[in-house]
Design a protein around this motif. Structure first.
Motif, mmCIF file in Angstrom:
data_model
loop_
_atom_site.group_PDB
_atom_site.id
_atom_site.type_symbol
_atom_site.label_atom_id
_atom_site.label_comp_id
_atom_site.label_asym_id
_atom_site.label_seq_id
_atom_site.Cartn_x
_atom_site.Cartn_y
_atom_site.Cartn_z
ATOM 1 N N MET A 155 1.098 -1.453 -0.114
ATOM 2 C CA MET A 155 -0.243 0.202 0.260
ATOM 3 C C MET A 155 1.176 1.540 0.066
ATOM 4 S SD MET A 155 -3.120 1.439 -0.161
ATOM 5 C CE MET A 155 -3.825 2.633 0.185
ATOM 6 N N ILE A 156 1.973 1.534 0.520
ATOM 7 C CA ILE A 156 2.686 2.149 0.657
ATOM 8 C C ILE A 156 3.263 2.564 -0.669
ATOM 9 C CG2 ILE A 156 5.097 3.555 2.027
ATOM 10 C CD1 ILE A 156 4.190 1.669 4.515
ATOM 11 N N THR A 157 4.231 1.823 -1.279
ATOM 12 C CA THR A 157 4.314 1.867 -2.689
ATOM 13 C C THR A 157 3.694 2.218 -3.806
ATOM 14 O OG1 THR A 157 6.054 -0.346 -2.114
ATOM 15 C CG2 THR A 157 5.412 0.461 -4.332
ATOM 16 N N LEU A 158 2.390 1.854 -3.411
ATOM 17 C CA LEU A 158 1.129 3.066 -4.579
ATOM 18 C C LEU A 158 1.211 4.009 -4.080
ATOM 19 C CD1 LEU A 158 -1.244 0.065 -3.989
ATOM 20 C CD2 LEU A 158 0.021 0.337 -6.262
ATOM 21 N N LEU A 159 1.080 4.264 -3.107
ATOM 22 C CA LEU A 159 1.566 5.727 -2.702
ATOM 23 C C LEU A 159 2.811 6.569 -2.764
ATOM 24 C CD1 LEU A 159 -0.479 6.320 1.269
ATOM 25 C CD2 LEU A 159 -1.827 6.244 -0.725
ATOM 26 N N LYS A 160 3.028 5.741 -2.527
ATOM 27 C CA LYS A 160 5.046 6.285 -2.854
ATOM 28 C C LYS A 160 4.998 6.977 -4.298
ATOM 29 C CE LYS A 160 8.445 4.938 0.353
ATOM 30 N NZ LYS A 160 9.302 4.182 0.892
ATOM 31 N N MET A 161 4.357 5.784 -5.267
ATOM 32 C CA MET A 161 4.901 5.939 -7.371
ATOM 33 C C MET A 161 4.044 7.335 -7.507
ATOM 34 S SD MET A 161 3.895 1.932 -7.643
ATOM 35 C CE MET A 161 3.384 2.526 -10.072
ATOM 36 N N PRO A 162 2.894 7.351 -7.689
ATOM 37 C CA PRO A 162 1.887 8.609 -8.308
ATOM 38 C C PRO A 162 3.190 9.589 -7.067
ATOM 39 C CG PRO A 162 0.612 7.993 -6.641
ATOM 40 C CD PRO A 162 1.743 6.481 -6.988
ATOM 41 N N ALA A 163 4.140 9.509 -5.988
ATOM 42 C CA ALA A 163 4.350 10.454 -4.909
ATOM 43 C C ALA A 163 4.626 11.291 -6.081
ATOM 44 C CB ALA A 163 3.960 10.678 -4.029
ATOM 45 N N LEU A 164 6.207 10.284 -6.071
ATOM 46 C CA LEU A 164 7.478 10.371 -7.006
ATOM 47 C C LEU A 164 7.066 11.023 -8.111
ATOM 48 C CD1 LEU A 164 10.360 10.089 -7.291
ATOM 49 C CD2 LEU A 164 10.220 7.469 -7.861
ATOM 50 N N PHE A 165 5.729 10.547 -9.535
ATOM 51 C CA PHE A 165 6.380 10.929 -10.425
ATOM 52 C C PHE A 165 5.791 12.164 -10.654
ATOM 53 C CE2 PHE A 165 3.252 11.601 -13.932
ATOM 54 C CZ PHE A 165 3.918 10.821 -14.584
ATOM 55 N N LEU A 166 5.109 12.560 -9.627
ATOM 56 C CA LEU A 166 4.152 14.007 -9.270
ATOM 57 C C LEU A 166 5.337 14.819 -9.238
ATOM 58 C CD1 LEU A 166 0.341 13.395 -9.065
ATOM 59 C CD2 LEU A 166 0.833 14.265 -10.549
ATOM 60 N N GLY A 167 5.388 14.504 -8.339
ATOM 61 C CA GLY A 167 7.437 15.548 -7.448
ATOM 62 C C GLY A 167 8.405 15.568 -8.265
ATOM 63 N N MET A 168 8.545 14.767 -9.408
ATOM 64 C CA MET A 168 8.861 14.999 -10.613
ATOM 65 C C MET A 168 8.776 15.921 -10.968
ATOM 66 S SD MET A 168 11.209 11.085 -11.252
ATOM 67 C CE MET A 168 12.225 12.217 -12.307
ATOM 68 N N LEU A 169 7.980 15.806 -11.867
ATOM 69 C CA LEU A 169 6.920 17.312 -12.930
ATOM 70 C C LEU A 169 7.139 18.329 -11.932
ATOM 71 C CD1 LEU A 169 3.996 14.725 -13.951
ATOM 72 C CD2 LEU A 169 6.480 15.494 -15.381
ATOM 73 N N ALA A 170 6.916 18.226 -10.862
ATOM 74 C CA ALA A 170 6.701 19.888 -10.021
ATOM 75 C C ALA A 170 8.129 20.065 -9.645
ATOM 76 C CB ALA A 170 6.154 18.749 -8.263
ATOM 77 N N VAL A 171 9.773 18.902 -9.726
ATOM 78 C CA VAL A 171 10.822 19.429 -9.586
ATOM 79 C C VAL A 171 11.125 20.052 -10.989
ATOM 80 C CG1 VAL A 171 12.685 18.686 -9.859
ATOM 81 C CG2 VAL A 171 11.406 18.262 -7.650
ATOM 82 N N PHE A 172 10.766 20.072 -11.910
ATOM 83 C CA PHE A 172 10.924 20.211 -13.419
ATOM 84 C C PHE A 172 10.063 21.201 -13.300
ATOM 85 C CE2 PHE A 172 11.151 15.398 -14.711
ATOM 86 C CZ PHE A 172 12.811 15.108 -14.459
#
Length: 355
Positions: A1-18
Motif C-alpha cells: 500500500m505504501i508503494t502504491l502511494l509513493k509511486m504517484p507521489a514520486l511521479f508528480l514530485g518529479m514533474l513539480a521539480v522540473f
C-alpha cells in the motif's frame, strides 16, 4: 500500500521539480514563456544537466551512492525553494490562468487525453522487454544500490571493476535512478519500468505539443496533431522506430534520446528560426548536449548531428557567422565525450575506479 502511494507521489514530485527548475531558468534568463509544458521541459533539461555536473566528479573520486543522494537532494531542495520564493508572481499568474484551462477545448483534446492515457497504462502495466540493454539499465540501478557505489561494478556479473566501462562512463542516468530509489525506498523495477516509462511518455508529448504550437496557427489543431502521433506510436512497432522505444523501452536512455531530446532540439531550432535574436536558445542547446550525455552515451554522435541540422541552416539564413563559435560550444560536450570514448576503446585512455 505504501508503494502504491509513493509511486504517484514520486511521479508528480518529479514533474513539480522540473517545473520549479524550469521556472527558475526562464525567469533568471529572461526567457519569455507562458507555457507550463515548456517550463517542465526546460526543467527536465536543467535537472539532468546539473546531475551530470555533480555526479561525474563524485563517481571519479570514488564517492558512495548515499553521499551522492544526499548531495543531490540538498541541491534540488535549495533550487526548488529558491524558485518558489523568487517566482511567486509567476506562480500566481499561472494559477489565475489555470481556471480557464478547460474552457473551449474541442473533442480532439479529450480524445488525445484518452490515447495518451492508453499509452501510460500500457507502459506501466503491460509492456515487456528482456533485451540486454534492458537488463543493463535495471541491473545497473540495482547494483549501485546493493553496493552503495556509482558505476563501480559490472551490472551483468556483479564483478568489481578496475576501470570504468568506457561505453557508459559518462551516462549517469542509472545513477540518477538509483538516487531516486535510495531517497524514496522504491524498488528499481518500480522506478525504472513504471515511473520513468510513464515520465518518458508524458514528456515526449509535451515536446510534440510545443512543436505543434510553434508550427500551427490554429492552437486547437495541436490536439489533433497529438492524436495523430498517438495513433502512429500505438501502431508503428518495429525495432527501427522511436515508437517501439517509447512503449516498450521507455526507461532506457536511448528511448529518452529519440523521444524527448531529439524532438526538443528540433523545437529549439524552430525557436531560433522564429526569433529575431536567437541568442536566447544557445544556453539551452549547450545544456541539452550535456543532459543528453547524462542520459545515454549514444548522444555523443547523434546530438551533434541533430544540432548541426537545426543550427547551421539558421546561421546561413540569418547570416550570423559570428555565432559559429556558439554552435561549436554547443556541440563541444558531445565531441569531447566522443574523443574520450575513442581513446578508451583503443586502449589509450582508461579511467580507474577509486575505492
Amino acid at each position: 500500500m505504501i508503494t502504491l502511494l509513493k509511486m504517484p507521489a514520486l511521479f508528480l514530485g518529479m514533474l513539480a521539480v522540473f517545473c520549479c527548475l524550469g521556472s527558475f531558468f526562464i525567469r533568471e534568463n529572461r526567457y519569455e514563456s507562458g507555457h507550463l509544458g515548456e517550463t517542465v521541459l526546460f526543467g527536465f533539461i536543467a535537472y539532468y544537466f546539473l546531475f551530470e555536473l555533480i555526479s561525474v566528479p563524485m563517481m571519479v573520486l570514488g564517492a558512495k551512492l548515499h553521499l551522492l543522494a544526499w548531495v543531490w537532494a540538498a541541491v534540488v531542495a535549495v533550487l526548488v525553494i529558491a524558485s518558489i520564493c523568487l517566482h511567486l508572481g509567476m506562480w500566481r499568474e499561472w494559477g489565475k490562468r489555470s481556471g480557464g484551462f478547460w474552457r473551449g477545448k474541442t473533442a480532439a483534446f479529450y480524445v488525445m487525453l484518452v490515447l495518451i492515457g492508453i499509452q501510460l497504462y500500457f507502459v506501466a502495466a503491460l509492456q515487456e522487454n528482456g533485451s540486454a540493454d534492458a537488463a543493463y539499465y535495471v541491473g545497473s540501478v540495482t547494483t549501485n544500490l546493493a553496493t552503495d557505489s556509482i558505476s563501480s561494478f559490472d551490472p551483468y556479473t556483479g564483478k568489481a571493476l578496475d576501470f570504468f566501462n568506457i561505453r557508459y562512463v559518462f551516462s549517469m542516468y542509472p545513477a540518477a535512478n538509483a538516487v531516486l530509489c535510495r531517497l524514496t525506498g522504491l524498488h528499481p523495477l518500480v522506478v525504472t519500468k513504471v515511473i520513468l516509462c510513464m515520465m518518458t511518455v508524458v514528456l515526449s508529448y509535451l515536446v510534440y505539443a510545443q512543436i505543434g504550437k510553434a508550427l500551427l496557427k490554429e492552437k486547437q489543431m495541436v490536439w489533433v496533431l497529438l492524436c495523430f502521433i498517438s495513433v502512429v506510436n500505438l501502431n508503428f512497432h518495429t525495432i527501427f522506430s522511436n515508437a517501439s522505444f517509447l512503449l516498450t523501452r521507455g526507461y532506457e536512455g536511448k528511448a529518452v534520446l529519440c523521444n524527448i531530446i531529439l524532438p526538443f532540439l528540433f523545437y529549439l531550432g524552430l525557436r531560433m528560426y522564429q526569433e529575431k535574436n536567437g541568442k536566447r536558445v544557445w544556453l539551452l542547446f549547450f545544456m541539452t548536449g550535456v543532459a543528453a550525455i547524462d542520459l545515454t552515451m549514444s548522444s555523443m554522435m547523434t546530438v551533434p548531428v541533430a544540432m548541426s541540422a537545426v543550427i547551421l541552416p539558421n546561421l546561413v539564413r540569418k547570416k550570423r557567422w559570428g555565432q559559429s563559435r556558439l554552435y561549436l560550444l554547443a556541440v563541444l560536450p558531445c565531441v569531447l565525450v566522443l574523443g574520450v570514448y575513442l581513446l578508451g576503446v583503443r586502449g589509450i585512455l582508461q579511467i580507474p575506479v577509486v575505492r
